[in-house]
Motif scaffolding. Structure first.
Motif, PDB file in Angstrom:
ATOM      1  N   HIS A 196      -0.223 -10.565  -6.427  1.00  0.00           N
ATOM      2  CA  HIS A 196      -0.809 -11.966  -6.653  1.00  0.00           C
ATOM      3  C   HIS A 196      -0.415 -12.952  -7.271  1.00  0.00           C
ATOM      4  O   HIS A 196      -0.827 -13.913  -7.456  1.00  0.00           O
TER       5      HIS A 196
ATOM      6  N   THR B 280       3.889  -7.305  -3.664  1.00  0.00           N
ATOM      7  CA  THR B 280       3.950  -6.844  -2.274  1.00  0.00           C
ATOM      8  C   THR B 280       4.593  -8.247  -1.695  1.00  0.00           C
ATOM      9  O   THR B 280       5.006  -9.320  -2.387  1.00  0.00           O
TER      10      THR B 280
ATOM     11  N   SER C 127      -7.202  -8.956  -7.843  1.00  0.00           N
ATOM     12  CA  SER C 127      -6.705  -9.647  -6.356  1.00  0.00           C
ATOM     13  C   SER C 127      -8.051 -10.039  -5.747  1.00  0.00           C
ATOM     14  O   SER C 127      -7.997 -11.192  -5.279  1.00  0.00           O
TER      15      SER C 127
ATOM     16  N   TYR D 149       0.520  -1.229  -0.150  1.00  0.00           N
ATOM     17  CA  TYR D 149       0.187  -0.484   0.010  1.00  0.00           C
ATOM     18  C   TYR D 149       0.948   1.523  -0.239  1.00  0.00           C
ATOM     19  O   TYR D 149       0.347   2.459  -1.065  1.00  0.00           O
TER      20      TYR D 149
ATOM     21  N   GLY E 215       6.193  -6.380   3.382  1.00  0.00           N
ATOM     22  CA  GLY E 215       7.168  -4.720   2.627  1.00  0.00           C
ATOM     23  C   GLY E 215       6.426  -5.049   0.895  1.00  0.00           C
ATOM     24  O   GLY E 215       5.920  -5.430   0.783  1.00  0.00           O
TER      25      GLY E 215
ATOM     26  N   HIS F 150      -6.678  -2.766  -7.364  1.00  0.00           N
ATOM     27  CA  HIS F 150      -6.706  -2.137  -5.906  1.00  0.00           C
ATOM     28  C   HIS F 150      -6.654  -0.861  -5.425  1.00  0.00           C
ATOM     29  O   HIS F 150      -5.855  -0.322  -6.024  1.00  0.00           O
TER      30      HIS F 150
ATOM     31  N   ASP G 147      -3.793  -4.025 -12.043  1.00  0.00           N
ATOM     32  CA  ASP G 147      -3.393  -5.485 -11.386  1.00  0.00           C
ATOM     33  C   ASP G 147      -2.363  -6.427 -12.481  1.00  0.00           C
ATOM     34  O   ASP G 147      -3.042  -6.162 -13.128  1.00  0.00           O
TER      35      ASP G 147
END
Ligand SMILES: *Cc1c(COP(=O)(O)O)cnc(C)c1O
Length: 383
Positions: free
Chosen positions: A210, A237, A182, A110, A246, A134, A178
């Protein structure tokens, strides 16, 4: 009650009336697959720990060793004293896996999106974004105060038409999507988007939260297509398949150098704890050398979709859209009675009228559990 309390209570009543109130439920994850919740042990289909690496002995050992040696916290922003040498090792592993010149680690995915987009895009620029991208890509676009245009989900033709019409009015344009969606589990048409981006001189940014560890031999969404698209901004991520915490960006050296100077969520936020960085490096080593492991989540997702009579899974995520929040909650409760956890996903996380169960499959799920939950869905929820 103070006016503030009354305000909060009224807002909550509104949310409750729409069956959209959420609450925190104590949940202890014991091995990357099972959870302890409401006094019971459940098989979880709601964790994004796709490779169960959060409990992998080598990953835990790397974290423990760094914790003992370097303590619990980074001490400051990475630009001050928080830049432990472990960061450079992690960034070079990521850049190599993603075939990029350089990488930069953020506090979370984020924070990465909230920092990257405003560092590259300003008020007079344009962000073209997939409508189902997202929430944190949207947050980045809003923080940039840019002009934001959404295109219909995965509709490359509409994205191209919007660029043809609006590209000329803007100095810089970012296309944000994305790589693996997600809440839907489908893949973005990255090769086609890359062609459109190049044709209109726009920058393509892909959020691979993902994809990493799961598709494209574990290298992520960019590597999951017949053609290898040119993607100058690959973010993601470390909190999903990597099993820790992280965020990151992989990009060219000049872009990474600009980001470390200008992304506010990088500059003004403390570096990740050394143990977290060490854990991510150990997890990436496993991802890079174990294609059998990274193939498993998709394999398990496909076992489920075949058995449940659903379209073939494209990633580890399988949505079963049920419509109303009520229906999704009831289905989730039914599965929980049988020992399975599949949390209901409701608006605003997904569009109105598309509340769903979202199944996330991991490498370690047992065939018998997958078959049983598929039978429950077929016979008790979808029948
Ligand atoms: C989870 C997620 C993020 C946020 O990552 P965190 O590290 O959990 O903050 C960003 N983008 C997508 C697509 C995600 O699913």
């Amino acid at each position: 009650m103070t006016a503030l309390d009354q305000f909060a209570a009224q807002k909550l009543r509104d949310i409750e009336a729409r069956r959209l109130r959420r609450s925190l439920i104590d949940t202890a994850r014991t091995d990357g697959i099972h959870v302890l919740r409401n006094g019971r042990r459940l098989v979880s289909f709601s964790c994004n720990d796709y490779l169960n690496l959060s409990h992998h002995p080598q990953v835990k050992a790397a974290a423990s060793a760094a914790l003992e040696r370097y303590g619990t916290g980074a001490g400051a922003s990475r630009l001050v004293t928080g830049n432990h040498p472990l960061f450079a090792a992690l960034e070079s592993r990521l850049a190599q896996l993603k075939d990029a010149e350089a990488a930069c680690i953020f506090g979370s995915g984020y924070l990465a999106n909230a920092g990257i987009v405003p560092a590259l895009i300003g008020r007079d620029d344009l962000v073209l974004i997939d409508e189902l991208a997202h929430a944190c890509l949207w947050a980045g676009a809003r923080l940039a105060r840019a002009n934001v245009l959404a295109y219909r989900h995965n509709d490359v033709e509409q994205a191209a038409a919007l660029l043809a019409e609006f590209r000329p009015q803007h100095a810089n344009v970012l296309i944000a999507t994305d790589g693996v969606f997600s809440m839907d589990g489908d893949l973005a048409p990255l090769p086609d988007l890359a062609v459109v981006a190049a044709r209109h001189d726009a920058w393509l940014m892909v959020d691979d939260a993902h994809g990493l560890g799961v598709v494209g031999d574990g290298r992520g969404a960019r590597f999951a297509h017949a053609a290898l698209p040119d993607i100058p901004l690959q973010m993601g991520t470390l909190s999903k398949a990597v099993g820790g915490y992280g965020g990151y960006l992989c990009a060219s050296r000049p872009v990474i150098d600009l980001i470390t100077n200008r992304a506010r969520s990088f500059v003004y936020s403390t570096g990740l704890p050394p143990a977290t960085v060490a854990a991510a490096s150990a997890a990436l080593d496993i991802i890079a050398r174990d294609p059998d492991l990274t193939a498993k989540p998709l394999c398990n997702a496909r076992r489920f979709t075949r058995a449940a009579g659903l379209p073939d899974a494209q990633s580890a995520i399988v949505p079963v859209v049920l419509g109303t929040a009520e229906r999704a909650l009831a289905a989730s409760r039914r599965l929980e009675e049988e020992g399975f956890l599949a949390v209901a996903i409701r608006p605003p996380t997904v569009p109105d009228g598309t509340a769903r169960l979202r199944f996330a499959f991991t490498a370690g799920h047992a065939d018998t559990d997958i078959d049983q939950v598929a039978a429950l869905m077929r016979e008790r929820v979808l029948a």
